[in-house]
Scaffold this motif. Structure first.
Motif, PDB file in Angstrom:
ATOM      1  N   ALA A 108      -8.304 -54.209 -21.419  1.00 20.11           N
ATOM      2  CA  ALA A 108      -6.911 -54.456 -21.041  1.00 20.11           C
ATOM      3  C   ALA A 108      -6.765 -55.846 -20.424  1.00 20.11           C
ATOM      4  N   HIS A 109      -7.744 -56.244 -19.609  1.00 18.33           N
ATOM      5  CA  HIS A 109      -7.727 -57.590 -19.034  1.00 18.33           C
ATOM      6  C   HIS A 109      -7.819 -58.641 -20.141  1.00 18.33           C
ATOM      7  N   LEU A 110      -8.726 -58.423 -21.086  1.00 17.56           N
ATOM      8  CA  LEU A 110      -8.895 -59.353 -22.201  1.00 17.56           C
ATOM      9  C   LEU A 110      -7.605 -59.464 -23.019  1.00 17.56           C
ATOM     10  N   MET A 111      -7.033 -58.318 -23.379  1.00 14.27           N
ATOM     11  CA  MET A 111      -5.805 -58.324 -24.167  1.00 14.27           C
ATOM     12  C   MET A 111      -4.646 -58.964 -23.399  1.00 14.27           C
ATOM     13  N   LEU A 112      -4.574 -58.705 -22.102  1.00 16.22           N
ATOM     14  CA  LEU A 112      -3.523 -59.319 -21.294  1.00 16.22           C
ATOM     15  C   LEU A 112      -3.689 -60.834 -21.287  1.00 16.22           C
ATOM     16  N   GLY A 113      -4.925 -61.293 -21.134  1.00 12.03           N
ATOM     17  CA  GLY A 113      -5.182 -62.734 -21.191  1.00 12.03           C
ATOM     18  C   GLY A 113      -4.787 -63.336 -22.525  1.00 12.03           C
ATOM     19  N   ARG A 114      -5.151 -62.673 -23.616  1.00 11.93           N
ATOM     20  CA  ARG A 114      -4.811 -63.167 -24.960  1.00 11.93           C
ATOM     21  C   ARG A 114      -3.292 -63.138 -25.183  1.00 11.93           C
ATOM     22  N   THR A 115      -2.637 -62.105 -24.669  1.00 10.58           N
ATOM     23  CA  THR A 115      -1.186 -61.986 -24.813  1.00 10.58           C
ATOM     24  C   THR A 115      -0.490 -63.121 -24.059  1.00 10.58           C
ATOM     25  N   LEU A 116      -0.965 -63.406 -22.854  1.00 12.74           N
ATOM     26  CA  LEU A 116      -0.381 -64.498 -22.067  1.00 12.74           C
ATOM     27  C   LEU A 116      -0.640 -65.847 -22.734  1.00 12.74           C
ATOM     28  N   GLU A 117      -1.839 -66.029 -23.283  1.00 20.26           N
ATOM     29  CA  GLU A 117      -2.141 -67.263 -24.014  1.00 20.26           C
ATOM     30  C   GLU A 117      -1.177 -67.455 -25.178  1.00 20.26           C
ATOM     31  N   ARG A 118      -0.953 -66.389 -25.901  1.00 20.63           N
ATOM     32  CA  ARG A 118      -0.080 -66.449 -27.074  1.00 20.63           C
ATOM     33  C   ARG A 118       1.367 -66.753 -26.689  1.00 20.63           C
ATOM     34  N   GLN A 119       1.714 -66.470 -25.444  1.00 20.45           N
ATOM     35  CA  GLN A 119       3.051 -66.787 -24.937  1.00 20.45           C
ATOM     36  C   GLN A 119       3.099 -68.195 -24.330  1.00 20.45           C
ATOM     37  N   GLY A 120       1.983 -68.918 -24.391  1.00 16.93           N
ATOM     38  CA  GLY A 120       1.940 -70.271 -23.846  1.00 16.93           C
ATOM     39  C   GLY A 120       1.719 -70.316 -22.346  1.00 16.93           C
ATOM     40  N   ARG A 121       1.203 -69.239 -21.770  1.00 15.16           N
ATOM     41  CA  ARG A 121       0.990 -69.156 -20.325  1.00 15.16           C
ATOM     42  C   ARG A 121      -0.518 -69.231 -20.029  1.00 15.16           C
ATOM     43  N   SER A 122      -1.124 -70.347 -20.433  1.00 13.95           N
ATOM     44  CA  SER A 122      -2.586 -70.515 -20.386  1.00 13.95           C
ATOM     45  C   SER A 122      -3.176 -70.406 -18.987  1.00 13.95           C
TER      46      SER A 122
END
Length: 143
Positions: A108-122
């Protein structure tokens, strides 16, 4: 009611929706509609996800999550379906719920990180990706 009219894959095989409804064609006798159970919806949603029909899987999974809010498995798959169908805010919402319920669920942490990255919130994503790496025993990759 199952929406499965003319759902065939490009190779001519019946789609997951069509196959699931065919399995119950004669369950309740002539003229009696089959009421799909939560477990059957969950199984059909998994089949749709595996068939990469993420939007349909998400619709079914949303109902499963509503019926079984205490279960993290359907919620995590719902987040993945949202992610793959570019419903990133919804994916984020579900992933934050999973992390709140199970703070050491590394995926869930990994997916949340990837989801935020995909939203441009690096910058925000980096924190979640480091935590995912720590929980999984991997070394975090930094830019």
């Amino acid at each position: 009611m199952i929406d499965n009219t003319n759902d065939y894959q490009p190779d001519g095989q019946a789609s997951a929706d069509r196959w699931a409804s065919a399995l119950h064609l004669f369950d309740n006798g002539a003229g009696i509609a089959h009421e799909e159970t939560t477990v059957e919806r969950w199984e059909r949603a998994q089949a749709l996800f595996e068939a990469k029909d993420y939007a349909k899987a998400a619709r079914l999974l949303a109902a499963v999550v509503e019926e079984t809010p205490e279960q993290n498995g359907p919620r995590l798959l719902l987040a993945r379906a949202y992610y793959h169908s570019a419903q990133l805010r919804r994916a984020e919402e579900q992933l934050r719920e999973v992390v709140d319920r199970d703070p050491v669920e590394h995926y869930a942490h990994l997916m949340l990180g990837r989801t935020l990255e995909r939203q441009g919130r690096s910058a925000e994503a980096a924190l979640w990706l480091r935590m995912a790496a720590a929980f999984s025993g991997e070394r975090a990759v930094t830019d």
